[in-house]
Design an enzyme around this catalytic site. Structure first.
Site, PDB file in Angstrom:
ATOM      1  N   SER A  83       0.855  -1.174   0.000  1.00 34.55           N
ATOM      2  CA  SER A  83       0.000   0.000   0.000  1.00 34.55           C
ATOM      3  C   SER A  83       0.900   1.235   0.000  1.00 34.55           C
ATOM      4  CB  SER A  83      -0.908  -0.027   1.232  1.00 34.55           C
ATOM      5  OG  SER A  83      -1.824   1.030   1.192  1.00 34.55           O
ATOM      6  N   LEU A  84       0.302   2.420   0.145  1.00 31.21           N
ATOM      7  CA  LEU A  84       1.064   3.659   0.216  1.00 31.21           C
ATOM      8  C   LEU A  84       0.697   4.426   1.477  1.00 31.21           C
ATOM      9  CD1 LEU A  84       0.884   5.058  -3.440  1.00 31.21           C
ATOM     10  CD2 LEU A  84       2.941   4.296  -2.268  1.00 31.21           C
ATOM     11  N   LYS A 117      -2.737   9.999  -8.940  1.00 31.44           N
ATOM     12  CA  LYS A 117      -3.177   8.779  -8.265  1.00 31.44           C
ATOM     13  C   LYS A 117      -4.565   8.421  -8.806  1.00 31.44           C
ATOM     14  CE  LYS A 117      -3.864   6.835  -3.617  1.00 31.44           C
ATOM     15  NZ  LYS A 117      -5.291   6.511  -3.718  1.00 31.44           N
ATOM     16  N   LYS A 288       7.366   9.312  -6.090  1.00 28.47           N
ATOM     17  CA  LYS A 288       8.287   8.193  -5.931  1.00 28.47           C
ATOM     18  C   LYS A 288       9.726   8.650  -6.171  1.00 28.47           C
ATOM     19  CE  LYS A 288       4.835   5.060  -7.959  1.00 28.47           C
ATOM     20  NZ  LYS A 288       4.517   4.218  -9.129  1.00 28.47           N
ATOM     21  N   LYS A 312      -2.828  13.274  -0.764  1.00 29.06           N
ATOM     22  CA  LYS A 312      -4.280  13.246  -0.972  1.00 29.06           C
ATOM     23  C   LYS A 312      -4.808  14.673  -1.147  1.00 29.06           C
ATOM     24  CE  LYS A 312      -6.257   9.873  -0.815  1.00 29.06           C
ATOM     25  NZ  LYS A 312      -6.755   8.969   0.215  1.00 29.06           N
ATOM     26  N   CYS A 403     -36.757   7.407  21.966  1.00 29.35           N
ATOM     27  CA  CYS A 403     -36.338   6.640  20.796  1.00 29.35           C
ATOM     28  C   CYS A 403     -37.297   6.920  19.641  1.00 29.35           C
ATOM     29  CB  CYS A 403     -36.336   5.146  21.116  1.00 29.35           C
ATOM     30  SG  CYS A 403     -36.038   4.095  19.670  1.00 29.35           S
ATOM     31  N   CYS A 406     -39.352   3.350  19.073  1.00 28.28           N
ATOM     32  CA  CYS A 406     -40.228   2.708  20.063  1.00 28.28           C
ATOM     33  C   CYS A 406     -40.658   3.655  21.187  1.00 28.28           C
ATOM     34  CB  CYS A 406     -39.545   1.475  20.660  1.00 28.28           C
ATOM     35  SG  CYS A 406     -38.126   1.857  21.714  1.00 28.28           S
ATOM     36  N   CYS A 427     -37.581  -2.757  20.968  1.00 26.12           N
ATOM     37  CA  CYS A 427     -37.385  -1.733  19.934  1.00 26.12           C
ATOM     38  C   CYS A 427     -37.240  -2.416  18.578  1.00 26.12           C
ATOM     39  CB  CYS A 427     -36.126  -0.911  20.240  1.00 26.12           C
ATOM     40  SG  CYS A 427     -35.805   0.388  19.023  1.00 26.12           S
TER      41      CYS A 427
END
Length: 669
Positions: A83-84, A117, A288, A312, A403, A406, A427
């Site tokens: 992976s990277l 990428k 790289k 990213k 809730c 219920c 519930c």
């Protein structure tokens, strides 16, 4: 954060990350954005660095995430696929470069290759004498899926090279954005499933059992590297890319050879804006070191090369209106708010929903229905609400007291931010959620029993918990709308076939709070029978490496609860019998021996961990007087020093292989 808090948070993060790895890689159905995933991963990595004893061989930080899917044959890679590691800002990118540059102090600047990428599915193609022999997915980096026939169906992949050489070519299979939009339009018209994004469309099209389906989809391939034992063919990554083009491969045209880090940052800034003009999805840049000799010198961590990093792109952000807040009740009773938005285009898709996480987050954001909100995502599905417009003050959305399903008063356990419905037995949302999870791939893997079937069975009063699945008859299924005899027979047989699960699957399927697959696996390998788990004490459980006080208490509470005791009795009555550890022992040569694994080995640590368990041994995360062996790879660090001081036997990988091969029936490791 103290050790116990960190232990609980690490377990939570691993569970979330593993669930999302499986959703992304195995089922091509991501649940969170890339950006949110990276934030979770960075938090886990930071905690493990702060508390090294919490690191386990099965942690997502120690391995590549993909798994294989049923139906496709597994294939062991000749050369491992890594992976990277990610750089999420320019400071991180500079730190990576400077860290690498320190290894070569006599050079002014390093030559690096920077390229887009591609957001597709990584594959490895093996050629012998210039002819395509094997195509495989990355899988876990060691073992992938054999998709040779599907690869041959992609027109841009040459089946015969321009030179008769032996070479492995790696690249990304992708679907152009225009083709993705056309495919989704056709699927909508046919009433079929929409793909979330081009990456998932490409993965779903490539991982078909029928190569004819792959051939009908508009898939393309960008080659991004080559591996060969003929070292004279090319000596740099850039030369390798040029060779790939000569051989007949399509490479992404937007790669360049740069000197130093500043030109790289300029490229990242440029493509962060220009990428939306491309007809394929890209979520970052890959950088790289160009010289292959330097790459070999720099080497790898347990999961990624040190000579490369992925930058990213920052997530897109857009303003839209918060039209409503939907309250979702999960299988454990957790009530989660989801933003309902005025539809808006974001990263090439229409967004209608966004995560709000919890009600503390709503309070922090000071938002209410009607606010204009800023949302962001990293080219994936459900985005996140960042903030509202400062000038708007519509008050804060009121935290619910009951809730939504219920109407039971909600509770907030001490030290937690999530609201829970305590009505686990009454519930409907929790009941159905637990049944759906019991039948899911991650748990008991009961084919065909999904949300729709569970809903119908529950509404007809045929089931009220997951144990009730085992009392159903074929005739019961025949009472459901649109279920014919063959389908009813298949559903019945699928349920019956799940009666003898591994203990790991069984514990996972019970939906015990804070107990995911990894924790279930740790327990199952210490306590292979249900009676042993029921009789375990808090002290027993916390002695298991990787299980903290909070998780242990949750396990005890589950098995001491009277309603859960009745549920377990029902399962036993219907013949559900968990079968011990998920690891099938093939020998007892390591019986009574405890191993600790450290440093960088030739394969991910979980591979060695599984080997040890199959041979009867145990694996611990920390060195102590009880440790029998330390399996040490490169850069072993403090565990090596501690083992030496305690007189623990230290094994190299070669030593371990020789020791494990005392079992003559076992294949060489």
């Amino acid at each position: 954060m103290d050790y116990n808090q960190a232990s609980v948070r690490v377990e939570e993060l691993r569970k979330i990350i593993e669930e999302n790895n499986e959703a992304y890689y195995v089922y091509d159905a991501p649940r969170i954005t890339d950006f949110e995933y990276d934030e979770l991963y960075r938090e886990l990595k930071r905690l493990e660095e702060e508390f090294p004893s919490l690191i386990t061989p099965n942690s997502p930080t120690q391995k590549v995430g993909d798994k294989t899917i049923q139906g496709l044959k597994e294939l062991k890679h000749k050369y491992r696929l890594y992976s990277l590691d990610n750089s999420n800002n320019y400071d991180d990118l500079r730190k990576w470069y400077e860290r690498t540059k320190k290894e070569y102090p006599n050079e002014a600047d390093l030559d690096v290759v920077v390229e887009l990428k591609i957001d597709g599915l990584s594959c490895a193609l093996s050629y012998e004498n210039g002819e395509l022999k094997i195509g495989a997915t990355r899988g876990n980096g060691i073992v992938g899926e054999n998709i040779t026939q599907n690869i041959k169906a992609i027109k841009t992949i040459p089946q015969k090279l321009s030179k008769p050489i032996n070479i492995e070519v790696r690249g990304e299979v992708y679907m152009p954005v225009s083709s993705f939009e056309r495919l989704n339009k056709e699927n909508i018209e046919k009433g079929q499933k929409e793909f979330a994004n081009p990456r998932n469309a490409a993965a779903g099209s490539l991982r078909q059992l029928d190569a004819n389906i792959t051939a009908q989809r508009d898939l393309h391939f960008f080659a991004y590297t080559a591996i060969t034992e003929d070292k004279e063919l090319f000596k740099t990554h850039y030369e390798g890319m040029k060779l790939l083009e000569e051989l007949g491969f399509e490479t992404n045209p937007n790669y360049s050879l740069e000197k130093g880090v500043n030109p790289v940052i300029e490229k990242c800034e440029y493509w962060a804006e220009e990428r939306f003009k491309l007809d394929y999805a890209t979520d970052g840049m890959v950088i790289k070191i160009n010289d292959l000799a330097k790459q070999n010198e720099l080497g790898y961590t347990s999961r990624a090369p040190k000579w490369a990093t992925a930058f990213k792109f920052p997530p897109e952000e857009v303003w839209t209106k918060l039209e409503g807040i939907e309250l979702s009740v999960g299988k454990t009773g957790a009530v989660t708010p989801v933003a309902l938005l005025t539809p808006v285009q974001l990263a090439g898709t229409t967004v209608k929903r966004a995560s709000l996480h919890n009600f503390d987050e709503i309070e922090r954001l000071r938002i209410n229905i009607g606010n204009e909100v800023l949302i962001k995502k990293a080219a994936e599905i459900i985005p996140k609400v960042i903030r509202k417009r400062e000038e708007e003050d519509l008050g804060v959305y009121k935290t619910p007291e009951l809730c939504p399903d219920c109407k039971t008063p909600l509770i907030k356990p001490e030290g937690e931010v999530v609201l829970y419905c305590p009505n686990s037995l009454g519930c409907p949302a929790q009941i159905k959620g637990k049944i759906e999870y019991w039948a899911s791939k991650e748990a008991m893997d009961i084919d065909g029993v999904g949300e729709s079937i569970v809903e119908k069975l529950y509404e007809k009063g045929l089931i009220n918990d997951f144990a009730d699945l085992y009392k159903l008859t074929i005739d019961d299924f025949m009472t459901l709308d649109l279920i014919k005899e063959k389908s009813a027979d298949n559903l019945y047989n699928s349920i019956q076939a799940s009666k003898n699960p591994s203990m790991t699957k069984f514990l996972t399927a019970l939906s015990i709070k804070l107990v995911g697959k990894e924790t279930a696996d740790l327990i199952a390998n210490e306590y292979p029978t249900l009676d042993a788990i029921k009789n375990a004490t808090l002290e027993n459980l916390t002695q298991i490496d990787g299980i903290g006080d909070k998780v242990a208490k949750s396990i005890l509470e589950f098995f001491n609860d009277e309603n859960n005791k009745k549920l377990l009795s029902k399962l036993e009555e219907y013949g559900v019998n968990p079968q011990g550890s998920a690891f099938e022992k093939i020998s007892n040569i390591f019986e009574g021996k405890t191993f600790v694994i450290t440093g960088t080995l030739s394969a991910p640590r979980n591979i060695f961990e599984e080997k040890i368990k199959k041979l009867g041994g145990k694996v611990s995360g920390s060195v102590s007087k009880k440790t029998s062996y330390l399996l040490a790879g490169e850069n072993a660090g403090s565990k090596f020093d501690k083992a030496s001081s305690l007189g623990v036997i230290i094994l190299t990988e070669r030593d371990f292989v020789e020791l494990s091969e005392e079992n003559n029936n076992e294949e060489k490791f």
